[in-house]
Design an enzyme around this catalytic site. Structure first.
Site, PDB file in Angstrom:
ATOM      1  N   HIS A  49       0.738  -1.234   0.074  1.00 31.68           N
ATOM      2  CA  HIS A  49       0.028   0.010   0.203  1.00 31.68           C
ATOM      3  C   HIS A  49       0.850   1.382  -0.088  1.00 31.68           C
ATOM      4  O   HIS A  49       0.498   2.360   0.561  1.00 31.68           O
ATOM      5  CB  HIS A  49      -0.994  -0.094   1.346  1.00 31.68           C
ATOM      6  CG  HIS A  49      -2.111  -0.953   1.069  1.00 31.68           C
ATOM      7  ND1 HIS A  49      -3.348  -0.915   0.557  1.00 31.68           N
ATOM      8  CD2 HIS A  49      -1.931  -2.337   1.714  1.00 31.68           C
ATOM      9  CE1 HIS A  49      -3.887  -2.144   0.602  1.00 31.68           C
ATOM     10  NE2 HIS A  49      -3.158  -2.867   1.234  1.00 31.68           N
ATOM     11  N   ASN A  54     -10.319  -2.453   2.451  1.00 36.38           N
ATOM     12  CA  ASN A  54      -9.995  -2.739   1.216  1.00 36.38           C
ATOM     13  C   ASN A  54     -11.331  -2.470   0.333  1.00 36.38           C
ATOM     14  O   ASN A  54     -12.393  -2.425   0.977  1.00 36.38           O
ATOM     15  CB  ASN A  54      -9.473  -3.990   0.930  1.00 36.38           C
ATOM     16  CG  ASN A  54      -7.975  -4.228   1.119  1.00 36.38           C
ATOM     17  OD1 ASN A  54      -7.182  -3.111   1.384  1.00 36.38           O
ATOM     18  ND2 ASN A  54      -7.658  -5.311   1.003  1.00 36.38           N
ATOM     19  N   TYR A  97       0.803  -3.812  12.107  1.00 35.09           N
ATOM     20  CA  TYR A  97       0.749  -2.327  11.752  1.00 35.09           C
ATOM     21  C   TYR A  97       1.701  -1.549  12.747  1.00 35.09           C
ATOM     22  O   TYR A  97       2.359  -0.786  12.336  1.00 35.09           O
ATOM     23  CB  TYR A  97      -0.565  -1.854  11.970  1.00 35.09           C
ATOM     24  CG  TYR A  97      -1.213  -2.473  10.735  1.00 35.09           C
ATOM     25  CD1 TYR A  97      -1.577  -3.885  10.485  1.00 35.09           C
ATOM     26  CD2 TYR A  97      -1.617  -1.736   9.680  1.00 35.09           C
ATOM     27  CE1 TYR A  97      -2.059  -4.631   9.269  1.00 35.09           C
ATOM     28  CE2 TYR A  97      -2.280  -2.312   8.611  1.00 35.09           C
ATOM     29  CZ  TYR A  97      -2.471  -3.486   8.188  1.00 35.09           C
ATOM     30  OH  TYR A  97      -3.137  -4.348   7.205  1.00 35.09           O
TER      31      TYR A  97
HETATM   32 FE1  HDE Z   1      -2.304  -4.573   5.515  1.00 34.63          FE
HETATM   33  N1  HDE Z   1      -0.621  -3.713   6.035  1.00 34.63           N
HETATM   34  N2  HDE Z   1      -1.880  -6.497   6.136  1.00 34.63           N
HETATM   35  N3  HDE Z   1      -4.225  -5.452   5.119  1.00 34.63           N
HETATM   36  N4  HDE Z   1      -3.151  -2.888   4.882  1.00 34.63           N
HETATM   37  C1  HDE Z   1      -0.299  -2.594   5.909  1.00 34.63           C
HETATM   38  O1  HDE Z   1       0.778  -1.085   7.513  1.00 34.63           O
HETATM   39  C2  HDE Z   1      -0.499  -6.739   7.108  1.00 34.63           C
HETATM   40  C3  HDE Z   1      -4.841  -6.759   5.309  1.00 34.63           C
HETATM   41  C4  HDE Z   1      -4.351  -2.594   4.542  1.00 34.63           C
HETATM   42  O2  HDE Z   1      -3.000   3.522   3.824  1.00 34.63           O
HETATM   43  C5  HDE Z   1       1.230  -2.226   6.204  1.00 34.63           C
HETATM   44  O3  HDE Z   1       1.343   1.098   7.801  1.00 34.63           O
HETATM   45  C6  HDE Z   1      -0.614  -8.099   7.622  1.00 34.63           C
HETATM   46  C7  HDE Z   1      -6.228  -6.910   4.971  1.00 34.63           C
HETATM   47  C8  HDE Z   1      -4.470  -1.243   4.076  1.00 34.63           C
HETATM   48  O4  HDE Z   1      -1.544   3.428   5.375  1.00 34.63           O
HETATM   49  C9  HDE Z   1       1.477  -3.440   7.099  1.00 34.63           C
HETATM   50  C10 HDE Z   1      -1.827  -8.663   6.889  1.00 34.63           C
HETATM   51  C11 HDE Z   1      -6.549  -5.771   4.794  1.00 34.63           C
HETATM   52  C12 HDE Z   1      -2.971  -0.677   4.425  1.00 34.63           C
HETATM   53  C13 HDE Z   1       0.368  -4.440   6.853  1.00 34.63           C
HETATM   54  C14 HDE Z   1      -2.594  -7.587   6.385  1.00 34.63           C
HETATM   55  C15 HDE Z   1      -5.371  -4.788   4.864  1.00 34.63           C
HETATM   56  C16 HDE Z   1      -2.320  -1.797   4.885  1.00 34.63           C
HETATM   57  C17 HDE Z   1       2.056  -1.515   5.484  1.00 34.63           C
HETATM   58  C18 HDE Z   1      -2.355 -10.186   7.145  1.00 34.63           C
HETATM   59  C19 HDE Z   1      -7.890  -5.388   4.212  1.00 34.63           C
HETATM   60  C20 HDE Z   1      -2.407   0.724   4.099  1.00 34.63           C
HETATM   61  C21 HDE Z   1       2.255  -0.077   6.189  1.00 34.63           C
HETATM   62  C22 HDE Z   1      -2.231 -10.550   8.279  1.00 34.63           C
HETATM   63  C23 HDE Z   1      -8.761  -5.467   5.581  1.00 34.63           C
HETATM   64  C24 HDE Z   1      -3.025   1.579   5.202  1.00 34.63           C
HETATM   65  C25 HDE Z   1       1.514  -0.231   7.180  1.00 34.63           C
HETATM   66  C26 HDE Z   1      -2.392   3.079   4.858  1.00 34.63           C
HETATM   67  C27 HDE Z   1      -0.967  -1.538   5.177  1.00 34.63           C
HETATM   68  C28 HDE Z   1       0.325  -5.599   7.289  1.00 34.63           C
HETATM   69  C29 HDE Z   1      -3.721  -7.932   5.441  1.00 34.63           C
HETATM   70  C30 HDE Z   1      -5.546  -3.591   4.301  1.00 34.63           C
HETATM   71  C31 HDE Z   1       2.894  -4.162   6.804  1.00 34.63           C
HETATM   72  C32 HDE Z   1       0.465  -8.577   8.126  1.00 34.63           C
HETATM   73  C33 HDE Z   1      -6.725  -8.259   5.372  1.00 34.63           C
HETATM   74  C34 HDE Z   1      -5.813  -0.293   3.476  1.00 34.63           C
HETATM   75  O5  HDE Z   1       1.707  -3.328   8.435  1.00 34.63           O
END
Ligand code: HDE
Length: 726
Positions: free
Chosen positions: A106, A179, A393
């Site tokens: 993202h 999402n 996060y």
């Molecule tokens: Fe994320 N995700 N994600 N994700 N995600 C990040 O956090 C992560 C998941 C989503 O505009 C990271 O600050 C793991 C689902 C959005 O700043 C990180 C898992 C959904 C955004 C991270 C998921 C999301 C992130 C990267 C599985 C939809 C952007 C930088 C366990 C419900 C937020 C950060 C923004 C961002 C980890 C799965 C949506 C690496 C470990 C499911 C919208 O922390």
């Protein structure tokens, strides 16, 4: 908006009929209506963006006034630069450290401010203050993003969009990090790094940027059937949105609401745009990635600058605790939706985005979302993907934002007071006073103290779920059906949407180099979802498809009404972008009619000229240019009007204008041919259809045009466009 015509002395007497209209336009220009248009907005914005240091002296970070910011300190006029130059060194050192690590996923995003307002009656479900006081406007910040590409990648790539909302509530920050698809690729957080490694540019050559069309992605998803449902969303038109204003958002996981009587229920968050759902066509998405990589952020920024504020309705699907097991899927499985036929969405409030950021880095780049930022009245479920996110996060912010005090960065700071005994650390901004930074303490009367959950505005208490089980690494059997809902999604789409899914799988798999990966995806994944889909993709790729229908599991529901984007046609055409092609000898009156209509509809119109210079009207008036046809291509607009005028010959000589019309036609857009311009249809070898409107006066086609714009594309044309050059 810029006046369309200069007040040429000869114009006045002939334009009397339009005086009222012109006055309306002028009053809109003067800001009498909220319907500000693009060109003035740009100018106004240039006037407004002032530095906070306007009228201040230039200084170093230590406050020393700088006398020369153009030359470094040298040993002689042509001599070497001196190490002593502390002004140069401070400036360059700061510059060297301007970038912070981009988000691991993202990374490419855009954000805006707004507010949330609850509807009445939510207290029966939750005690969260911001959801139960309908008089309160809670400030929010939204960040939209793509998943795969780096910070500088293009906006319009095929990808799931992130849609994260920070609610700055009076009881603490609540982050709804969702999402634009209601499901996710993997079921357990332990698979997330594998998935991300597979989807990102490949490690040996860092290609492709912003695309899933490569071997490692398809290798992974064809080996991991739990991804089948979400891949289907990613191959559908949802993954190439026309605008970030026209996407839905979903919390994906099941959460809980808890009311003041401590009664809990399961919920799934949905948010739906008032603007309706619209997609690009694939050819447009690819071209825009080159012609305007900032297409989505520009669209959002300009809409907000022009007072066209996007709005979403927030809703929840509510499942009582006792109904947890009454579905043919597990509520804790993030690869599943609850079809709205089984549990409808209850609207609980709305939110509006009405302010752009002042500084992209300080706000959009430094905002730190975390699904663990939650407030009283909302709680987690045991979804194993959500549970891993609760750790990830905060952890990621430590390396992105450089330490544990990122909550003190203005964009992350709660608007309510916060006090605790956490101290020091990198980038500590607070100057904590007093001696007692521990609890219990008697030096400071034990302050700050805990607030029991039962008190008014009480302390957070987790839902007291009964747990009884073995400590075990296992995937629940109830998570094992990976295909029924992928099938449900495909079968719920309109025929043109299904065709796009076939095209998308074909395109993506055509980029996969390894035949065994292509075959596995078609024969082991697609064939398990829908035989017809698998056959169409298989035929395109020369792969045979087994008939596995006998093994198909029949889901509780085979088709759902709220999965096709066609279920979300907007009521109006607010914010739609219309290009009007004008040439010398244009009919001025006709332009005024269009202009007034657009203002009334709160849409956006640009008069596009062959060069940036104004063009001449039939009576010698000057029509100002909002942009040049070559620089503002049809792919950036929702519809095209070719203006009336005594200039058919000029248009026929103009290859750019002709290409403009062909391309808009090919991309299934409504096109209005005014005056004798209908001859162009024949000249360009195009067939008239329900999307080509012909008239002498725009007034008579305006209503039909509006209906076409509401529906966004002329789907019936899709069958005949294959032979038109791209
Ligand atoms: Fe994320 N995700 N994600 N994700 N995600 C990040 O956090 C992560 C998941 C989503 O505009 C990271 O600050 C793991 C689902 C959005 O700043 C990180 C898992 C959904 C955004 C991270 C998921 C999301 C992130 C990267 C599985 C939809 C952007 C930088 C366990 C419900 C937020 C950060 C923004 C961002 C980890 C799965 C949506 C690496 C470990 C499911 C919208 O922390």
């Amino acid at each position: 908006m810029k006046p369309l015509f200069s007040s040429h002395p000869s114009v006045g007497s002939q334009m009397n009929d339009n005086t009222n209209d012109q006055n309306k336009i002028k009053s809109a220009l003067a800001g009498d209506t909220p319907d500000k248009q693009n060109v003035t907005a740009k100018t106004a914005q240039l006037d407004q963006v002032r530095s906070d240091a306007t009228n201040e002296a230039l200084t170093t970070n230590q406050g020393v006034k700088i006398a020369d910011n153009q030359n470094s300190l040298k040993a002689g006029v042509r001599g070497s630069t001196l190490l002593e130059d502390f002004i140069l060194r401070e400036k360059i050192t700061h510059f060297d450290h301007e970038r912070i690590p981009e988000r691991i996923v993202h990374a490419r995003g855009v954000g805006a401010h707004g507010y949330f307002q609850a509807y009445e009656g939510n207290e029966q479900f939750t005690k969260a203050g911001f959801l139960t006081d309908p008089t309160m406007q809670t400030p929010i910040f939204v960040r939209f993003s793509t998943v795969q590409g780096p910070r500088g990648s293009a906006d319009t790539v095929r990808d799931i969009r992130g849609f994260a909302i920070k609610f700055y509530t009076q009881e603490g920050n609540f982050d709804l990090v969702g999402n634009n698809a209601p499901v996710f690729f993997v079921q357990d957080g332990i698979k997330f790094p594998d998935f991300v490694h597979a989807v990102k540019p490949e490690p040996h050559n860092e290609m492709p940027t912003g695309a899933t069309a490569h071997d490692t992605f398809w290798d992974f998803v064809s080996l991991v059937p739990e991804s089948a449902h979400t891949v289907m969303w990613a191959m559908s038109d949802r993954a190439i949105p026309r605008s970030l204003r026209s996407i839905q958002g979903f919390g994906v996981h099941t959460f809980r609401f808890i009311n003041a009587h401590e009664k809990a229920c399961f919920i799934k968050f949905h948010w739906t745009p008032k603007q309706g759902l619209q997609a690009l066509v694939w050819d447009e998405a690819q071209k825009l990635a080159g012609k305007d990589p900032d297409f989505h952020r520009r669209d959002l920024y300009e809409a907000i600058e022009q007072g066209i504020y996007p709005e979403w309705e927030l809703g929840v699907q509510i499942v009582e605790e006792e109904d947890e097991m009454s579905f043919d899927f597990d509520l804790l499985d993030p690869t599943k939706i609850i079809p709205e036929e089984l549990v409808p969405v209850t609207p609980i409030g709305k939110f509006v985005l009405n302010r752009n950021v002042d500084n992209f880095f300080a706000e959009t780049e430094q905002i730190a979302f975390c699904p663990g930022h939650i407030v009283s009245g909302i709680d987690f479920s045991n979804d194993p993907l959500l549970q891993a996110r609760l750790f990830s996060y905060t952890d990621t912010q430590l390396s992105r934002l450089g330490g544990p005090n990122f909550h003190q960065i203005p964009i992350n700071k709660p608007v309510c007071p916060y006090h605790n005994h956490q101290r020091d650390g990198l980038h500590q901004h607070e100057i904590h006073k007093g001696q007692a930074s521990y609890q219990p303490n008697s030096i400071d009367n034990n302050w700050p103290i805990e607030i029991p959950p039962a008190a008014q505005n009480g302390g957070f208490e987790s839902y007291q779920e009964r747990i009884d089980g073995h400590k075990i690494r296992v995937r629940s059997e109830s998570f094992s059906d990976h295909f029924s809902q992928a099938r449900l999604y495909y079968r719920s789409l309109a025929p043109h949407e299904q065709k796009h899914v076939v095209d998308a799988y074909t395109f993506e798999l055509s980029k996969v180099q390894r035949q065994h990966i292509r075959e596995r995806e078609v024969q082991e994944i697609l064939a398990n979802i829908d035989t017809d889909l698998a056959r169409q993709v298989g035929d395109n790729l020369g792969i045979t498809v087994p008939d596995l229908e006998e093994n198909f599991k029949h889901a509780m529901i085979e088709k759902s009404g709220k999965l096709s984007m066609q279920a979300f046609i907007p009521e109006d055409i607010q914010g739609k972008k219309i290009a009007v092609l004008i040439h010398d000898k244009v009919n001025a009156e006709s332009l005024y009619t269009i202009q007034n209509w657009v203002i009334k509809e709160n849409a956006i119109v640009h008069l596009l000229t062959p060069t940036p210079a104004p063009v001449k009207g039939i009576r010698g008036e000057q029509a100002a240019s909002d942009g040049m046809q070559k620089a503002e291509p049809s792919i950036a607009y929702d519809a095209v009007i070719i203006a009336d005028g005594d200039n058919l010959e000029e248009v026929l000589q103009d290859g750019v204008a002709k290409h403009y019309l062909l391309e808009a036609y090919k991309h299934l857009k409504p096109i209005v041919f005014l005056g004798n311009k209908s001859e162009l249809l024949e000249q360009l070898g195009l067939s008239a259809d329900e999307g080509t409107l012909i008239g002498d006066d725009f007034k008579y086609v305006a209503e039909k045009f509006k209906q076409l714009l509401r529906h966004h594309r002329i789907w019936s044309r899709e069958a005949v466009i294959e032979s038109i050059p791209a």
